[in-house]
Design an enzyme around this catalytic site. Structure first.
Site, mmCIF file in Angstrom:
data_model
loop_
_atom_site.group_PDB
_atom_site.id
_atom_site.type_symbol
_atom_site.label_atom_id
_atom_site.label_comp_id
_atom_site.label_asym_id
_atom_site.label_seq_id
_atom_site.Cartn_x
_atom_site.Cartn_y
_atom_site.Cartn_z
ATOM 1 N N GLY A 280 -10.795 -5.404 -7.431
ATOM 2 C CA GLY A 280 -10.557 -4.381 -6.394
ATOM 3 C C GLY A 280 -9.658 -3.265 -6.883
ATOM 4 O O GLY A 280 -9.131 -3.290 -8.000
ATOM 5 N N LYS B 156 -0.012 -6.533 2.598
ATOM 6 C CA LYS B 156 -0.162 -6.108 3.985
ATOM 7 C C LYS B 156 -1.590 -5.619 4.235
ATOM 8 O O LYS B 156 -2.257 -5.280 3.264
ATOM 9 C CB LYS B 156 0.865 -5.035 4.314
ATOM 10 C CG LYS B 156 0.511 -3.621 3.828
ATOM 11 C CD LYS B 156 1.548 -2.647 4.305
ATOM 12 C CE LYS B 156 1.309 -1.262 3.808
ATOM 13 N NZ LYS B 156 0.191 -0.530 4.312
ATOM 14 N N GLY C 252 9.750 -2.819 -4.222
ATOM 15 C CA GLY C 252 9.682 -2.858 -5.679
ATOM 16 C C GLY C 252 10.011 -1.509 -6.295
ATOM 17 O O GLY C 252 10.097 -1.383 -7.511
ATOM 18 N N LYS C 253 10.169 -0.485 -5.471
ATOM 19 C CA LYS C 253 10.489 0.840 -6.032
ATOM 20 C C LYS C 253 11.920 0.809 -6.542
ATOM 21 O O LYS C 253 12.817 0.299 -5.869
ATOM 22 C CB LYS C 253 10.314 1.913 -4.955
ATOM 23 C CG LYS C 253 8.880 1.947 -4.427
ATOM 24 C CD LYS C 253 8.402 3.336 -4.205
ATOM 25 C CE LYS C 253 6.933 3.304 -3.802
ATOM 26 N NZ LYS C 253 6.178 4.406 -4.330
ATOM 27 N N GLU D 292 3.419 12.694 2.655
ATOM 28 C CA GLU D 292 2.272 12.581 1.751
ATOM 29 C C GLU D 292 1.393 13.823 1.864
ATOM 30 O O GLU D 292 1.349 14.449 2.924
ATOM 31 C CB GLU D 292 1.439 11.353 2.111
ATOM 32 C CG GLU D 292 2.214 10.065 1.985
ATOM 33 C CD GLU D 292 1.296 8.871 2.093
ATOM 34 O OE1 GLU D 292 0.837 8.425 1.044
ATOM 35 O OE2 GLU D 292 1.043 8.410 3.216
ATOM 36 N N HIS E 202 7.291 -0.194 5.289
ATOM 37 C CA HIS E 202 8.077 0.453 4.234
ATOM 38 C C HIS E 202 9.369 1.089 4.761
ATOM 39 O O HIS E 202 10.454 0.842 4.251
ATOM 40 C CB HIS E 202 7.273 1.553 3.531
ATOM 41 C CG HIS E 202 5.927 1.089 3.028
ATOM 42 N ND1 HIS E 202 5.696 -0.177 2.579
ATOM 43 C CD2 HIS E 202 4.745 1.750 2.889
ATOM 44 C CE1 HIS E 202 4.433 -0.284 2.193
ATOM 45 N NE2 HIS E 202 3.842 0.872 2.376
ATOM 46 N N LYS F 106 0.601 12.185 6.834
ATOM 47 C CA LYS F 106 -0.418 12.532 5.838
ATOM 48 C C LYS F 106 -0.644 14.034 5.916
ATOM 49 O O LYS F 106 -0.398 14.658 6.951
ATOM 50 C CB LYS F 106 -1.742 11.827 6.165
ATOM 51 C CG LYS F 106 -1.630 10.298 6.197
ATOM 52 C CD LYS F 106 -2.143 9.691 4.920
ATOM 53 C CE LYS F 106 -2.058 8.180 4.934
ATOM 54 N NZ LYS F 106 -1.686 7.616 3.653
ATOM 55 N N ARG G 32 4.538 15.771 -1.443
ATOM 56 C CA ARG G 32 4.631 14.323 -1.529
ATOM 57 C C ARG G 32 6.052 13.976 -1.966
ATOM 58 O O ARG G 32 6.496 14.387 -3.042
ATOM 59 C CB ARG G 32 3.623 13.805 -2.553
ATOM 60 C CG ARG G 32 3.678 12.320 -2.701
ATOM 61 C CD ARG G 32 2.683 11.834 -3.741
ATOM 62 N NE ARG G 32 2.679 10.386 -3.783
ATOM 63 C CZ ARG G 32 2.124 9.680 -4.759
ATOM 64 N NH1 ARG G 32 1.515 10.291 -5.756
ATOM 65 N NH2 ARG G 32 2.169 8.366 -4.736
#
Ligand code: BG6
Length: 804
Positions: free
Chosen positions: A47, A186, A219-220, A255, A279, A372, A377
């Site tokens: 995927g 998620k 994880g950022k 974004e 998030h 969005k 960004r």
């Protein structure tokens, strides 16, 4: 062999290992000497996510760990046929890259090893899972290794979770002494209910410590640095990280991309479920939570994080502004084959105002925002500090490191934006931060670059020495059992419990349409006032033809009429509550002006909650210091019990306003450690308190509700108590639990100067109709006995209750 500290950090695994040792001490001791192998099974290996990030993350793990004596096997799996899958995986493996500072020859060697250790196989049926398990066991034995664990990474749609979980649990668990970790992506549900359901299902297959729910924001690198930064700079931050110094906190994820190609997902979720519930909430809690003494204890971090949720103030409809980029509905129509008339209400932009009701953060707005198709960004958290300085020298003499007049802020710059990289920025006039020198370096100067109103040179700015993508970090944390980088079941449910009421209340809200990109201009700017958010600009008509929607509440005027011969005010819930709150404030101001005090008796239950919240957030001129608060009725439970009416009042009103403690009069239902015992004479005590403090025992305002059976206060049909006679306060019995109640009597209620009856919701429609026709029959319908002796009665009913 896996280092011992690794086990120590995972008590569950430690216990399992101990059990294995007991069962077969000898063989186990021998096995301990064998080198250990970890098998990683990636489901959904062909995927998008796997191809873009996960294989690279696994390779990164391999590079990090291979020199340390661990053996690995990687099994890519999917529903795709073996041949096709192998082809895809071969391409992905070929594209893997090494860190820039690794010599090309070494890289090629390790990549070849990794390719050799990786395979693809179809994983569909229970038989396939069993075969996989057997193959792993055989291979481990054949190579003279000892299996120490299996990681199953589920990069699959959530509807597949339960089947896969069942198969892993029944056919693919490793043998005794080896651990299991299952990684989930998620969405973890759609609202509190579905999240609970999914959590319960997964919980029937795996123990909590076996599950790793991924939120890739954790994880950022910069997000992962928030707690260490707070920890390492405790000396400077201890005095600053609170409501006295912080003006506001912004958690932002802008974004430029749209939702094209994934509208089938997005249409179901929208921006709040997609990124705010997870998030941005994760980031918010890292900023807001109390710092544990030891931040390297995952348990302590998780526990402190969880404690941040109960103090988040409940969100209301007006805590949010919503938008939708103009092309969105068209994309949904095309991708989901909807008719031309279809207009989506799914928000693609949201601004949310969060308040935290604890001593550290009371009054500090936390603004969460994401959208969005915006102009850039960028993701960041900005902590803006208050500035109370007045500088005498003119601006040209200001020096960044010294001037108290320049903006003071800390920015956790998560990524992208003009800076283009993750960074931690601290205004030079705040303090010089400490960051671990091994992983962080000072950002090089970029003349001309301004960030958040200041030139880059006005900040101490640090960025990671080596940028790493979030998934590589998280995969390494899974391997090292760093549970604090993942979302526990409790945390997940706490977050959904926080967001679900808002999502429900926004379900029919029409988002503001925006053209997208730079053209948005100021259209989406919003502002805070009176505890609410609203767009700064009124809606420009030409831009927003608007989906054909049901009439909005604002399309209706507040309706004035008569109900049971008394004035009736009817409106949509929000207007109604606003009107009632306004009327109560006006009554309070009048009473305080005339008598120096205002005696307000309030009912419990769900209808007044919105009123309490409105009074708490929107009525700053309310004379709270001169207001006495009384209870109309109470359940016979301790006052701290969530079912207690007093507790509701405390949560939604008292803790947000400044009422002197001695002006608050809870009902004495809990005396001598007993609940509503006749001999404790709680009713007499309350009656005496009222007689002593309230002139003529005549409250300035009594707020009542009306039950679907016609009860009011805690005076119930077919129960004679409290309907007439001398008693001011009575004990009664409710048909529903908790049965024992204390209540003001009807004669006392009727002595009030004003009685307001608040009736809301469709469920009240029938009784509202019935009561409109009946006469004075308090035994059948206690509400019909409400008729102030000389005061005024006003009915406040929303349209659902009044018009059905
Ligand atoms: C995902 C959302 O979780 O996060 C996406 O589903 C969003 O809609 C993405 O685009 C953003 O992540 P990042 O790492 O690009 O900030």
């Amino acid at each position: 062999m896996l280092a011992e500290p690794h086990f120590k950090r995972c008590p569950g695994i430690w216990k399992m290992l101990m059990a294995a040792v007991c069962v077969a001490l000898l063989s186990s001791l021998q096995a301990q000497d064998l080198p250990g192998q970890v098998s990683i099974i990636l489901l959904g290996a062909t995927g998008d996510l796997a191809r873009k990030y996960l294989w690279q993350g696994l390779f990164h793990l391999y590079l990090e760990e291979v020199g340390k004596g661990h053996h690995f096997r990687f099994h890519g799996t999917a529903l795709t046929s073996t041949e096709q899958g192998q082809e895809v995986i071969a391409k992905v493996l070929e594209s893997l890259s090494c860190p820039r500072d690794m010599a090309p020859g070494h890289c090629a060697e390790l990549k070849a090893q990794f390719q050799q250790l990786s395979e693809y196989r179809q994983l569909k049926t229970p038989k396939d899972y069993l075969a996989l398990s057997k193959d792993i066991e055989a291979q481990v034995e054949h190579e003279g290794l000892r299996e120490i664990g299996r990681i199953f990474y589920l990069s699959v749609p959530p509807f597949a979770y339960v089947d896969i979980a069942r198969n892993i649990n029944s056919s693919c668990r490793p043998g005794p002494g080896a651990w299991l970790r299952v990684v989930l992506e998620k969405p973890f549900g759609h609202d509190l209910h579905s999240a609970q359901q999914l959590a319960a299902e997964l919980g029937s297959f795996f123990r909590e410590e076996e599950m790793y729910r991924v939120d890739h924001y954790l994880g950022k690198q910069v997000v992962a640095q928030i707690l260490p930064f707070r920890d390492q700079n405790r000396a400077a931050l201890d005095g600053l990280w609170n409501r006295h110094h912080v003006e506001r906190v912004e958690v932002v994820m802008k974004e430029t991309l749209d939702a094209e190609g994934r509208t089938s997902f997005y249409e179901e979720y929208g921006v709040i479920r997609d990124v705010l519930q997870n998030h941005l909430t994760e980031v918010l809690t890292l900023v807001a939570m109390e710092l544990p003494v030891n931040i390297s204890s995952p348990e302590a971090v998780l526990q402190h994080k969880l404690q941040a949720f109960p103090v988040l103030r409940g969100l209301q409809r007006h805590s949010a502004v919503l938008g939708q980029y103009q092309a969105y509905s068209g994309q949904v129509r095309r991708e989901l084959q909807k008719p031309d008339s279809f207009h989506s209400l799914t928000p693609t932009f949201a601004g949310i105002l969060v308040h935290i009701d604890n001593l550290r953060w009371e009054g500090v707005p936390f603004i969460l925002m994401s959208g969005k198709v915006l102009d850039e960004r960028v993701s960041y958290v900005r902590i803006l500090f208050k500035n109370q300085a007045f500088c005498v020298q003119s601006e040209k003499h200001w020096v960044a490191a010294q001037s108290r007049c320049l903006p003071r802020q800390i920015i956790f710059h998560i990524g992208h934006g003009e800076l283009g990289s993750p960074a931690v920025l601290v205004s030079r006039n705040l303090f010089r931060p400490a960051l671990p020198s091994a992983g962080w370096k000072e950002v090089e100067g970029r003349p001309g670059l301004r960030l958040f109103g200041l030139p880059l040179s006005d900040y101490y700015a640090y960025s990671p020495v080596r940028e790493q993508d979030a998934y590589s970090q998280l995969i390494s944390h899974i391997f090292h059992c760093r549970k604090d980088s993942f979302v526990t079941t409790e945390n997940l449910l706490a977050s959904w419990a926080f967001w679900t009421p808002l999502l429900d209340s926004l379900a029919h809200e029409v988002p503001r349409l925006y053209p997208g990109g730079a053209e948005n201009g100021q259209l989406l700017d919003f502002e805070l006032s009176g505890g609410h958010l609203s767009f700064s600009q009124p809606l420009p008509e030409q831009l927003v033809p608007g989906p054909d929607s049901a009439p909005l509440p604002s399309d209706f005027q507040v309706l004035r009429a008569k109900y049971r011969e008394s004035p009736l005010i009817s409106a949509w819930p929000e207007e109604l509550i606003a009107r009632l709150a306004g009327d109560i404030e006006a009554a309070a101001v009048r009473a305080v002006r005339r008598f120096g005090e205002f005696h307000l008796a309030l009912s419990g239950g769900s209808s007044p909650v919105a009123l309490f919240q409105q009074l708490a957030t929107g009525h700053y001129s309310f004379p709270w210091a001169h207001t006495h608060l009384w209870l109309v009725d109470e359940r016979c439970v301790p006052l701290w019990d969530p079912e207690s009416n007093f507790q509701g009042l405390q949560t939604h009103l008292l803790q947000h306003v400044r009422v002197p403690h001695y002006n608050v009069h809870p009902m004495p239902v809990h005396r001598r450690q007993r609940l509503c015992a006749e001999e404790d004479q709680g009713t007499q005590a309350y009656a005496e308190e009222i007689s002593a403090l309230v002139t003529n025992s005549s409250f300035d305002l009594v707020l009542l509700g009306m039950g679907a059976d016609g009860h009011t206060a805690s005076l119930f049909p077919q129960s004679p108590t409290g309907l007439d006679g001398e008693q001011l306060v009575v004990l009664t019995t409710s048909p529903s639990s908790p049965h024992r109640r204390m209540s003001l009597s009807l004669p006392l209620i009727n002595r009030a100067r004003k009685v307001a009856v608040l009736v809301m919701g469709r469920m009240k429609r029938e009784i509202a109709m019935l009561v409109s026709r009946v006469g004075h029959e308090p035994k059948k319908w206690p509400i019909s006995g409400v008729l102030p002796d000389s005061g005024q009665l006003v009915w406040y009913m929303d349209y659902d209750a009044f018009l059905g």
